[in-house]
Write an enzyme that holds these catalytic residues in place. Structure first.
Site, PDB file in Angstrom:
ATOM      1  N   CYS A 194       0.811  -1.222   0.000  1.00 15.38           N
ATOM      2  CA  CYS A 194       0.000   0.000   0.000  1.00 15.38           C
ATOM      3  C   CYS A 194       0.843   1.270   0.000  1.00 15.38           C
ATOM      4  O   CYS A 194       0.598   2.195  -0.783  1.00 15.38           O
ATOM      5  CB  CYS A 194      -0.970  -0.012   1.176  1.00 15.38           C
ATOM      6  SG  CYS A 194      -0.182   0.037   2.815  1.00 15.38           S
ATOM      7  N   HIS A 201      -2.236   1.082   6.967  1.00 13.59           N
ATOM      8  CA  HIS A 201      -2.683   1.072   5.569  1.00 13.59           C
ATOM      9  C   HIS A 201      -2.904   2.509   5.108  1.00 13.59           C
ATOM     10  O   HIS A 201      -3.304   3.377   5.885  1.00 13.59           O
ATOM     11  CB  HIS A 201      -3.985   0.282   5.428  1.00 13.59           C
ATOM     12  CG  HIS A 201      -4.348   0.001   4.003  1.00 13.59           C
ATOM     13  ND1 HIS A 201      -3.607  -0.837   3.191  1.00 13.59           N
ATOM     14  CD2 HIS A 201      -5.354   0.470   3.219  1.00 13.59           C
ATOM     15  CE1 HIS A 201      -4.154  -0.892   1.980  1.00 13.59           C
ATOM     16  NE2 HIS A 201      -5.219  -0.098   1.979  1.00 13.59           N
ATOM     17  N   HIS A 241      -5.967   2.386  -3.746  1.00 14.35           N
ATOM     18  CA  HIS A 241      -4.998   1.785  -2.838  1.00 14.35           C
ATOM     19  C   HIS A 241      -4.618   0.401  -3.336  1.00 14.35           C
ATOM     20  O   HIS A 241      -5.325  -0.211  -4.140  1.00 14.35           O
ATOM     21  CB  HIS A 241      -5.559   1.708  -1.410  1.00 14.35           C
ATOM     22  CG  HIS A 241      -6.738   0.798  -1.249  1.00 14.35           C
ATOM     23  ND1 HIS A 241      -6.901  -0.048  -0.180  1.00 14.35           N
ATOM     24  CD2 HIS A 241      -7.847   0.594  -2.025  1.00 14.35           C
ATOM     25  CE1 HIS A 241      -8.033  -0.719  -0.276  1.00 14.35           C
ATOM     26  NE2 HIS A 241      -8.629  -0.346  -1.395  1.00 14.35           N
TER      27      HIS A 241
END
Length: 300
Positions: A202, A252, A264
């Site tokens: 990510c 994240h 993402h």
């Protein structure tokens, strides 16, 4: 995957985006772009887009033929044969067929005994691909930091609810530099710890996208969280959105694209995708947004 160049079409309406169209027709931005040979997200009102064929199930009844089934569902005999790897036209009662619909019309007069009509498209969480109504979605406000408990006081009289922040989609621009870069990464595999042109995690995805517009970011999501100021009020395209999947720590990160959606590298879907911040799953693990002020200098 080879996409056929025939099938249902959609005429772009005012306010449509690739993401909202993909959501409405149960497909993804990647497929729409490939099917229509699009190099960016810009759409024009009246533009006709090719849609992927819809596939439904049909259980063969006595008297059914490939021709009658194809006619009922707006498909073709050849499409049904290809979808089900059929070499001939013989059918057996109870046989389940996948029917690719090559027209947008609903099936005409299907028999009452036929199970499995086209299912409604749910909104699972966490999804893997495109999965939200982009046009009507609203931005997720920044979370309010916890406040210390106040001393007991008499219950106040009911007060009107505060007005939400102005919607962040008012300045949506499909030609925003980051959006043009993000579209190139859609579908790139997710691998934890990866940082290459073959796979990313990510934070590597975010880092690489910003690097392409000349902005250097830290490597990890926690470092990125600590490097920039918290967004106050409505979000802008290019803001970083942060989540905590495993607990309280940031683990994240994604890039806000406007109109309530973000891009993402999704560990659940194992690829780079665009999804909605309004998904119950992401609302639950959302921790806030940060603004990379240097991005304003690269706007056209």
């Amino acid at each position: 995957m080879v996409l056929a160049q025939s099938g249902p079409t959609y005429t772009v309406q005012r306010g449509d985006t690739l993401y909202s169209i993909a959501k409405r027709h149960d497909t993804t931005v990647e497929i729409l772009m490939r099917l229509n040979s699009l190099s960016d997200a810009t759409l024009s009102v009246g533009q006709v887009l090719q849609l992927p064929p819809r596939v439904v199930q049909h259980t063969v009844q006595r008297g059914d033929t490939l021709f009658s089934i194809a006619r009922r569902y707006g498909s073709t005999v050849q499409a049904i044969q290809q979808e089900n790897d059929l070499e001939g036209t013989s059918l057996s009662p109870g046989q389940v067929l996948r029917i690719p619909q090559v027209s947008v019309a609903a099936p005409s007069n299907p028999p009452a005994a036929t199970p499995n009509p086209p299912p409604a498209n749910p909104n699972p969480a966490p999804p893997a691909g495109s999965s939200a109504n982009l046009v009507n979605s609203s931005p997720l406000p920044s979370p309010t930091p916890p406040q210390p408990p106040a001393s007991p006081q008499p219950a106040p009289e009911p007060a009107p609810q505060p007005q939400p922040s102005p919607p962040a989609d008012t300045d949506y621009d499909p030609t925003h530099p980051l959006i043009l870069v993000v579209l190139k990464y859609l579908g790139l595999p997710y691998v934890f710890g990866a940082n290459s042109d073959r796979a990313v995690d990510c934070s590597a995805f975010v880092q690489q996208v910003f690097a392409e517009v000349g902005i250097k970011l830290p490597r990890t999501s926690r470092e990125q969280w600590g490097a920039f100021s918290t967004v106050q009020g409505a979000m802008r395209q290019g803001d970083l959105v942060f989540f905590s999947f495993g607990g309280r720590q940031i683990d994240h990160v994604g890039i806000y694209l406007g109109r309530g959606v973000f891009a993402h590298a999704n560990s659940y879907g194992s690829r780079v995708v665009i999804e909605s911040l309004d998904s119950p799953f992401y609302k639950r693990v959302y921790r806030g947004a940060k603004r990379v002020e240097a991005l304003q200098a690269v706007r056209p």
